[in-house]
Motif scaffolding. Structure first.
Motif, PDB file in Angstrom:
ATOM      1  N   LEU A 158       0.830  -1.207   0.000  1.00 19.71           N
ATOM      2  CA  LEU A 158       0.000   0.000   0.000  1.00 19.71           C
ATOM      3  C   LEU A 158       0.866   1.259   0.000  1.00 19.71           C
ATOM      4  O   LEU A 158       0.551   2.241  -0.687  1.00 19.71           O
ATOM      5  N   VAL A 159       1.954   1.250   0.763  1.00 21.41           N
ATOM      6  CA  VAL A 159       2.852   2.407   0.756  1.00 21.41           C
ATOM      7  C   VAL A 159       3.453   2.602  -0.640  1.00 21.41           C
ATOM      8  O   VAL A 159       3.566   3.733  -1.129  1.00 21.41           O
ATOM      9  N   ASP A 160       3.814   1.498  -1.290  1.00 21.52           N
ATOM     10  CA  ASP A 160       4.331   1.600  -2.662  1.00 21.52           C
ATOM     11  C   ASP A 160       3.306   2.256  -3.582  1.00 21.52           C
ATOM     12  O   ASP A 160       3.646   3.098  -4.426  1.00 21.52           O
ATOM     13  N   GLN A 161       2.042   1.860  -3.443  1.00 19.72           N
ATOM     14  CA  GLN A 161       0.991   2.433  -4.281  1.00 19.72           C
ATOM     15  C   GLN A 161       0.800   3.923  -4.012  1.00 19.72           C
ATOM     16  O   GLN A 161       0.662   4.725  -4.937  1.00 19.72           O
ATOM     17  N   ILE A 162       0.795   4.303  -2.740  1.00 22.76           N
ATOM     18  CA  ILE A 162       0.608   5.717  -2.384  1.00 22.76           C
ATOM     19  C   ILE A 162       1.780   6.543  -2.910  1.00 22.76           C
ATOM     20  O   ILE A 162       1.596   7.617  -3.496  1.00 22.76           O
ATOM     21  N   ALA A 163       2.999   6.029  -2.710  1.00 19.51           N
ATOM     22  CA  ALA A 163       4.179   6.749  -3.203  1.00 19.51           C
ATOM     23  C   ALA A 163       4.166   6.863  -4.721  1.00 19.51           C
ATOM     24  O   ALA A 163       4.695   7.825  -5.294  1.00 19.51           O
ATOM     25  N   GLY A 164       3.537   5.881  -5.386  1.00 20.07           N
ATOM     26  CA  GLY A 164       3.453   5.895  -6.841  1.00 20.07           C
ATOM     27  C   GLY A 164       2.353   6.778  -7.387  1.00 20.07           C
ATOM     28  O   GLY A 164       2.189   6.850  -8.606  1.00 20.07           O
ATOM     29  N   GLY A 165       1.587   7.413  -6.484  1.00 20.56           N
ATOM     30  CA  GLY A 165       0.575   8.361  -6.944  1.00 20.56           C
ATOM     31  C   GLY A 165      -0.854   7.886  -6.839  1.00 20.56           C
ATOM     32  O   GLY A 165      -1.780   8.597  -7.265  1.00 20.56           O
ATOM     33  N   ALA A 166      -1.088   6.690  -6.288  1.00 21.37           N
ATOM     34  CA  ALA A 166      -2.467   6.226  -6.126  1.00 21.37           C
ATOM     35  C   ALA A 166      -3.214   7.197  -5.207  1.00 21.37           C
ATOM     36  O   ALA A 166      -2.695   7.569  -4.152  1.00 21.37           O
ATOM     37  N   PRO A 167      -4.419   7.624  -5.585  1.00 17.93           N
ATOM     38  CA  PRO A 167      -5.161   8.576  -4.763  1.00 17.93           C
ATOM     39  C   PRO A 167      -5.685   7.918  -3.501  1.00 17.93           C
ATOM     40  O   PRO A 167      -6.487   6.994  -3.558  1.00 17.93           O
ATOM     41  N   ALA A 168      -5.216   8.386  -2.347  1.00 18.94           N
ATOM     42  CA  ALA A 168      -5.668   7.864  -1.057  1.00 18.94           C
ATOM     43  C   ALA A 168      -5.691   9.006  -0.058  1.00 18.94           C
ATOM     44  O   ALA A 168      -4.892   9.945  -0.141  1.00 18.94           O
ATOM     45  N   ASP A 169      -6.602   8.928   0.895  1.00 15.54           N
ATOM     46  CA  ASP A 169      -6.759   9.985   1.902  1.00 15.54           C
ATOM     47  C   ASP A 169      -6.295   9.551   3.282  1.00 15.54           C
ATOM     48  O   ASP A 169      -5.887  10.371   4.093  1.00 15.54           O
ATOM     49  N   VAL A 170      -6.401   8.235   3.567  1.00 19.02           N
ATOM     50  CA  VAL A 170      -6.050   7.701   4.891  1.00 19.02           C
ATOM     51  C   VAL A 170      -5.291   6.393   4.688  1.00 19.02           C
ATOM     52  O   VAL A 170      -5.610   5.629   3.778  1.00 19.02           O
ATOM     53  N   PHE A 171      -4.302   6.148   5.548  1.00 14.79           N
ATOM     54  CA  PHE A 171      -3.539   4.904   5.499  1.00 14.79           C
ATOM     55  C   PHE A 171      -3.477   4.299   6.894  1.00 14.79           C
ATOM     56  O   PHE A 171      -3.123   4.986   7.855  1.00 14.79           O
ATOM     57  N   ALA A 172      -3.807   3.007   6.991  1.00 10.26           N
ATOM     58  CA  ALA A 172      -3.691   2.272   8.259  1.00 10.26           C
ATOM     59  C   ALA A 172      -2.745   1.104   8.030  1.00 10.26           C
ATOM     60  O   ALA A 172      -2.999   0.245   7.179  1.00 10.26           O
ATOM     61  N   SER A 173      -1.657   1.062   8.778  1.00  9.11           N
ATOM     62  CA  SER A 173      -0.619   0.044   8.622  1.00  9.11           C
ATOM     63  C   SER A 173      -0.724  -1.005   9.723  1.00  9.11           C
ATOM     64  O   SER A 173      -1.226  -0.732  10.818  1.00  9.11           O
ATOM     65  N   ALA A 174      -0.203  -2.210   9.434  1.00  5.29           N
ATOM     66  CA  ALA A 174      -0.203  -3.279  10.430  1.00  5.29           C
ATOM     67  C   ALA A 174       1.019  -3.233  11.337  1.00  5.29           C
ATOM     68  O   ALA A 174       1.159  -4.106  12.201  1.00  5.29           O
ATOM     69  N   ASP A 175       1.897  -2.267  11.137  1.00  5.32           N
ATOM     70  CA  ASP A 175       3.003  -2.100  12.080  1.00  5.32           C
ATOM     71  C   ASP A 175       3.560  -0.684  11.985  1.00  5.32           C
ATOM     72  O   ASP A 175       3.275   0.063  11.036  1.00  5.32           O
ATOM     73  N   THR A 176       4.327  -0.310  12.994  1.00  2.00           N
ATOM     74  CA  THR A 176       4.893   1.040  13.032  1.00  2.00           C
ATOM     75  C   THR A 176       6.036   1.190  12.040  1.00  2.00           C
ATOM     76  O   THR A 176       6.266   2.283  11.520  1.00  2.00           O
ATOM     77  N   ARG A 177       6.745   0.096  11.755  1.00  2.00           N
ATOM     78  CA  ARG A 177       7.878   0.182  10.834  1.00  2.00           C
ATOM     79  C   ARG A 177       7.424   0.665   9.456  1.00  2.00           C
ATOM     80  O   ARG A 177       8.053   1.540   8.845  1.00  2.00           O
ATOM     81  N   THR A 178       6.340   0.103   8.955  1.00  2.00           N
ATOM     82  CA  THR A 178       5.848   0.501   7.629  1.00  2.00           C
ATOM     83  C   THR A 178       5.311   1.920   7.648  1.00  2.00           C
ATOM     84  O   THR A 178       5.503   2.687   6.689  1.00  2.00           O
ATOM     85  N   MET A 179       4.619   2.297   8.728  1.00  2.00           N
ATOM     86  CA  MET A 179       4.132   3.675   8.817  1.00  2.00           C
ATOM     87  C   MET A 179       5.308   4.660   8.866  1.00  2.00           C
ATOM     88  O   MET A 179       5.255   5.750   8.276  1.00  2.00           O
ATOM     89  N   GLU A 180       6.372   4.271   9.565  1.00  2.00           N
ATOM     90  CA  GLU A 180       7.553   5.151   9.617  1.00  2.00           C
ATOM     91  C   GLU A 180       8.132   5.370   8.220  1.00  2.00           C
ATOM     92  O   GLU A 180       8.650   6.450   7.922  1.00  2.00           O
ATOM     93  N   ARG A 181       8.066   4.370   7.379  1.00  4.14           N
ATOM     94  CA  ARG A 181       8.537   4.538   5.991  1.00  4.14           C
ATOM     95  C   ARG A 181       7.659   5.543   5.249  1.00  4.14           C
ATOM     96  O   ARG A 181       8.165   6.387   4.496  1.00  4.14           O
ATOM     97  N   ALA A 182       6.352   5.463   5.479  1.00  7.47           N
ATOM     98  CA  ALA A 182       5.439   6.425   4.845  1.00  7.47           C
ATOM     99  C   ALA A 182       5.726   7.840   5.327  1.00  7.47           C
ATOM    100  O   ALA A 182       5.703   8.797   4.547  1.00  7.47           O
TER     101      ALA A 182
END
Length: 268
Positions: free
Chosen positions: A87-111
């Motif tokens: 999902l982070v890859d998609q958002i970084a690639g320009g996919a239109p999204a308003d909210v992101f919920a991650s299953a861990d803090t590590r992935t959210m930290e990357r976002a």
């Protein structure tokens, strides 16, 4: 009723699957915009909120989105579920999204590091891992131990939160896992056990609970001591930042936490 983009938590995994879902999302947004132009002011006045969430949140966020639409008339929530890193890859690639919920803090930290998040993420819930087997546990799995030797074990890939947590848990137990397959999201692990393609799979307790009539759960000693913390955040490119923030506040508030608890998630 929230609109689910792509195949939801049970769709195809992997890069190709993510590309298909991103394409579907862009197409769906384009079609929605055209529909708004064609049907007049009523549809044009409706507001849309697109939420990207970890696959393990599928059932809980579907309920939360329905409640948000009920308490916010005129808002349509669009949901896309996949492995958090995808999902982070998609958002970084320009996919239109308003909210992101991650299953861990590590992935959210990357976002956050990639400048995708507006403000500070908010802790949402916690979850822990467990083993599941087909009904009757035909391979005689007893835990994260030697009973897995020779068994067809399926786990999450290391790049996604459930896979990272699996490896940490195995390291703490002093066991080397030899899975026959590594999946890009936890719901695909669950699916392989449900279908009998695997003798055992490592998933979250919420996934085991969701299909309790189709699998058996074998607790993992020490799993409670290694919970995944789920954060949620409004995104920097949200088309309606106020609405995105309102959704985050709703799912992290008392009523949202109650819904998450009903699905087996722990408090953050």
């Amino acid at each position: 009723m929230p609109f689910r983009i792509g195949g939801g938590g049970r769709g195809p995994g992997g890069l190709a699957g993510r590309h298909l879902r991103t394409t579907a999302l862009v197409a769906a947004v384009g079609l929605s915009a055209l529909a708004g132009c064609a049907t007049g002011d009523d549809d044009a006045d409706r507001r849309q909120l697109t939420v990207f969430a970890a696959a393990s949140l599928t059932d809980a966020f579907t309920d939360l989105a329905e409640e948000f639409e009920r308490t916010n008339p005129g808002v349509d929530v669009r949901l896309s579920f996949d492995g958090s890193s995808g999902l982070v890859d998609q958002i970084a690639g320009g996919a239109p999204a308003d909210v992101f919920a991650s299953a861990d803090t590590r992935t959210m930290e990357r976002a956050v590091a990639d400048g995708l998040v507006a403000g500070e993420p908010t802790p949402l819930a916690t979850n822990v891992l467990t083993l599941i087997t087909p009904p009757g546990n035909p391979a005689g799995i007893t835990g994260l131990d030697e009973s897995l030797d020779g068994a067809r074990l399926v786990v999450c890939a290391a790049v996604v939160p459930c896979g990272n947590a699996t490896r940490e848990l195995a390291a703490r137990a002093g066991i080397t896992l030899r899975p026959v397959s590594e999946e890009s999201k936890v719901t695909d692990v669950r699916g392989k056990v449900e279908s009998g393609e695997a003798d055992a799979g490592i998933v979250y307790v919420t996934d085991a609970r969701a299909v309790a009539d189709r699998v058996e759960q074998v607790p993992i000693v020490g799993a409670d001591g290694l919970p995944n913390v789920y954060p949620v955040a409004a995104l920097d490119r949200a088309t309606d930042p106020g609405l995105a923030r309102r959704f985050v506040d709703a799912v992290t508030g008392p009523e949202g936490r109650a819904v998450l608890a009903e699905h087996g998630f722990g408090p953050p």
